[in-house]
Write an enzyme that holds these catalytic residues in place. Sequence first.
Site, short mmCIF file in Angstrom:
data_model
loop_
_atom_site.label_atom_id
_atom_site.label_comp_id
_atom_site.label_asym_id
_atom_site.label_seq_id
_atom_site.Cartn_x
_atom_site.Cartn_y
_atom_site.Cartn_z
N ASN A 31 0.86 -1.17 0.00
CA ASN A 31 0.00 0.00 0.00
C ASN A 31 0.90 1.23 0.00
O ASN A 31 1.54 1.53 1.02
CB ASN A 31 -0.89 -0.05 1.26
N LYS A 33 0.08 4.25 -0.18
CA LYS A 33 -0.59 5.39 0.48
C LYS A 33 -0.42 6.67 -0.37
O LYS A 33 -0.41 6.58 -1.58
CB LYS A 33 -0.08 5.56 1.92
N HIS A 120 -9.43 0.32 5.11
CA HIS A 120 -8.16 0.55 5.81
C HIS A 120 -8.44 1.45 7.02
O HIS A 120 -9.26 2.38 6.93
CB HIS A 120 -7.15 1.20 4.86
N GLU A 122 -6.96 3.89 8.24
CA GLU A 122 -6.79 5.33 8.01
C GLU A 122 -8.05 5.92 7.38
O GLU A 122 -8.43 7.05 7.65
CB GLU A 122 -5.55 5.57 7.13
N GLU A 192 -5.05 -5.80 10.62
CA GLU A 192 -4.05 -4.76 10.86
C GLU A 192 -4.34 -4.02 12.17
O GLU A 192 -5.16 -3.09 12.18
CB GLU A 192 -4.09 -3.73 9.71
N GLY A 198 2.55 1.69 10.92
CA GLY A 198 3.47 2.83 10.83
C GLY A 198 4.20 3.13 12.13
O GLY A 198 4.89 4.14 12.25
N SER A 237 3.77 -2.60 10.35
CA SER A 237 5.23 -2.60 10.57
C SER A 237 5.92 -3.90 10.14
O SER A 237 6.87 -4.36 10.79
CB SER A 237 5.55 -2.28 12.04
P1 PGA Z 1 3.05 -0.10 7.72
O1 PGA Z 1 1.54 0.11 7.13
O2 PGA Z 1 3.59 -1.33 7.04
O3 PGA Z 1 3.77 1.15 7.33
O4 PGA Z 1 2.91 -0.29 9.18
C1 PGA Z 1 0.68 -0.98 6.96
C2 PGA Z 1 -0.63 -0.51 6.37
O5 PGA Z 1 -1.06 0.61 6.65
O6 PGA Z 1 -1.25 -1.26 5.63
#
Ligand code: PGA
Length: 275
Positions: A31, A33, A120, A122, A192, A198, A237
Amino acid sequence: MMPTLKKKFNGKQLKRYKNVQDFIKPLLAGNWKMNGNVGFWRQLTREIAQSTLDFDTVDMMVAPPFVGVSTVSEEISKAMGTGLALGVQNIHHEESGAYTGETSPSLLKDFKVSYAIVGHSERREMNGESSVDVSTKACASLAFGVTPIVCVGEPLDVQEAGDTESFILRELAESLRGVFIRRADQLVIAYEPVWAIGSGKAATPHDIAPVLLSIRHYLISKYGDIGSGVRILYGGSVKPENTEELMKVPHLNGFLVGGAALKAESFLGIADKMR
Ligand code: PGA
């Protein structure tokens, strides 16, 4: 309350479901983003697409921002025979019409988009998407032959209170409410934990294992045999250094990766450890 796995399935059935797990090809989904630019998307796709030729035991997908879809699509078709698939980070449930700023699965057909990340955390947090919205988006994706990657994950306070499994099962049930057995074989689920995204602090196999088992149990109770073959990803992560350890978690069928998907070296490093 979910019934326990033992109560619901006998030993023979469980063994069969375990065998199915051994045949699921893992998926590595990147992803990107809201990152990059045309040059960056082009270069990163090239590097990954060319290397995917060696990775026929792992499916790989990258999801650029919508404005990068055309560029990435072009690069993937140039790298003929690559196993790299194209995804998007969100989708609108209607086919077309007066929906300013939105993109539907049917508008993405010409770009050969195979996956759509839906729900997701976010988007749930920053765009107010509910699980009902997520279910509608998942259904629309499936109707247009785009595989939805349905994301679920608990926030930190839920994890600290020890309520992770009940939170996840509720979120999952709501997010899959409209997804019936007919199309369930096309589904992908991503677990997740919000606190792991992140943060550089991935959940441990000890944290993840019971949640994935509950998710698998839920999928089997809703979709029967088909539920045993639905891919369940972990995200939060993930990097090459922790891939091997995470891969050992039962019922884990791949990863949804953010930060480490922005460099070919780390993305391919993860793929390498998944083989
Ligand atoms: P990250 O993000 O690997 O940077 O933790 C995962 C995600 O948001 O799908």
